[in-house]
Design a protein around this motif. Structure first.
Motif, PDB file in Angstrom:
ATOM      1  N   GLY A  23       0.771  -1.239   0.000  1.00  0.00           N
ATOM      2  CA  GLY A  23       0.000   0.000   0.000  1.00  0.00           C
ATOM      3  C   GLY A  23       0.795   1.279   0.000  1.00  0.00           C
ATOM      4  N   ASP A  28      -2.000   3.767  -4.483  1.00  0.00           N
ATOM      5  CA  ASP A  28      -2.687   3.347  -3.260  1.00  0.00           C
ATOM      6  C   ASP A  28      -3.059   4.545  -2.390  1.00  0.00           C
ATOM      7  OD1 ASP A  28      -2.591   0.511  -3.684  1.00  0.00           O
ATOM      8  OD2 ASP A  28      -0.468   0.554  -3.164  1.00  0.00           O
ATOM      9  N   ARG A  32      -6.978   5.900  -1.721  1.00  0.00           N
ATOM     10  CA  ARG A  32      -7.522   5.975  -0.363  1.00  0.00           C
ATOM     11  C   ARG A  32      -8.051   7.380  -0.077  1.00  0.00           C
ATOM     12  NH1 ARG A  32      -2.945   2.536   1.015  1.00  0.00           N
ATOM     13  NH2 ARG A  32      -1.737   4.357   1.662  1.00  0.00           N
ATOM     14  N   LYS A  36     -12.089   8.794   0.513  1.00  0.00           N
ATOM     15  CA  LYS A  36     -12.551   9.582   1.667  1.00  0.00           C
ATOM     16  C   LYS A  36     -13.492  10.694   1.219  1.00  0.00           C
ATOM     17  CE  LYS A  36      -9.985   7.875   5.143  1.00  0.00           C
ATOM     18  NZ  LYS A  36     -10.534   7.404   6.440  1.00  0.00           N
ATOM     19  N   PRO A  41     -15.256   3.439  -2.914  1.00  0.00           N
ATOM     20  CA  PRO A  41     -13.967   3.121  -3.537  1.00  0.00           C
ATOM     21  C   PRO A  41     -13.812   3.810  -4.893  1.00  0.00           C
ATOM     22  CG  PRO A  41     -15.008   1.141  -2.681  1.00  0.00           C
ATOM     23  CD  PRO A  41     -16.034   2.225  -2.602  1.00  0.00           C
TER      24      PRO A  41
END
Length: 262
Positions: A23, A28, A32, A36, A41
């Protein structure tokens, strides 16, 4: 809705672009952070993969999302969830025909090489280094043999996954100032390690280990084992991606950002 992003990152702090199980890659981290803001996703596609240690001043990325957010959310909001080594520079909606990788007709890289007897401390990881004097005229002559469309197998990493070794190198300029050599390259696309392998071969020419004419011979052999070693990633920067004017994207790095390592 399809969104395009301009992304900058410090290659010293990440394990390259492409997602990995650990990650610790730009992809990655970015996915992420985007998740948020989107609340779901997000999968991203980049103009090109960069290796660990390679920097980007203008990586171009796109993603699809079915929720609307203001453009500031895709920039400042996403940046609030990213580590200091990665930043979104801009975001804008694009036509769904746009593809960060397949719509691109060129990629631009710059390599900065400190030519000094003593290794750098402040520039460690951000600039390449070579301790012996280099002949810029010989390197420029050698560079001329690489321009145009060729089979670049002699400058291709063994693990390269590109379908064809044929690439069109449109630009290879070499300049020097204050003990720093700058190599500017532009091509339709680059093979794995192609820029670092070209720089490594040019350094061999510059130090007198190879003649300028030998560059043409290396190219013609189409054999990686005949060429000099791969040069360090430290001074390599992805500086821009070329797209058709219809997409109206500013995807060339600000020239002032190219000297940030100093």
């Amino acid at each position: 809705m399809r969104i395009a992003l301009g992304v900058e990152y410090d290659g010293r702090e990440v394990a390259g672009w492409q997602t990995q199980p650990h990650g610790n890659t730009v992809q990655d981290m970015l996915e992420r952070a985007l998740a948020k803001i989107a609340g779901r996703p997000i999968a991203t596609v980049a103009a090109g993969r960069t290796d660990a240690g390679v920097h980007a001043l203008m990586q171009v990325v796109h993603f699809d999302c079915d929720v609307e957010r203001p453009q500031t959310a895709w920039v400042r909001g996403v940046n609030s969830h990213l580590p200091p080594a990665v930043a979104v520079l801009w975001a804008r909606p694009v036509d769904e025909r746009f593809h960060a990788r397949f719509s691109a007709f060129s990629r631009r890289y710059s390599y900065f090489l400190l030519n000094h007897p003593v290794r750098p401390a402040m520039g460690a990881g951000r600039v390449g280094w070579f301790h012996q004097p280099l002949d810029i005229d010989a390197m420029r002559e050698a560079a001329g043999h690489l321009l145009g469309e060729h089979d670049f197998s002699s400058f291709r990493a063994a693990e390269c996954q590109a379908r064809s070794p044929l690439k069109n190198l449109q630009r290879l300029d070499i300049d020097a100032y204050d003990g720093v050599f700058r190599f500017d390259l532009e091509a339709d696309a680059f093979l794995h390690h192609m820029v670092r392998n070209i720089v490594g071969a040019l350094v061999y020419v510059g130090k007198g280990r190879l003649s300028a004419a030998a560059m043409a011979d290396l190219l013609a052999q189409c054999d990686r084992t005949c060429a000099p070693p791969t040069f360090m990633p430290d001074g390599l920067y992805l500086t821009g991606v070329g797209y058709p004017a219809e997409f109206d994207l500013m995807t060339r790095a600000d020239p002032g950002r190219l000297t940030l390592w100093r």
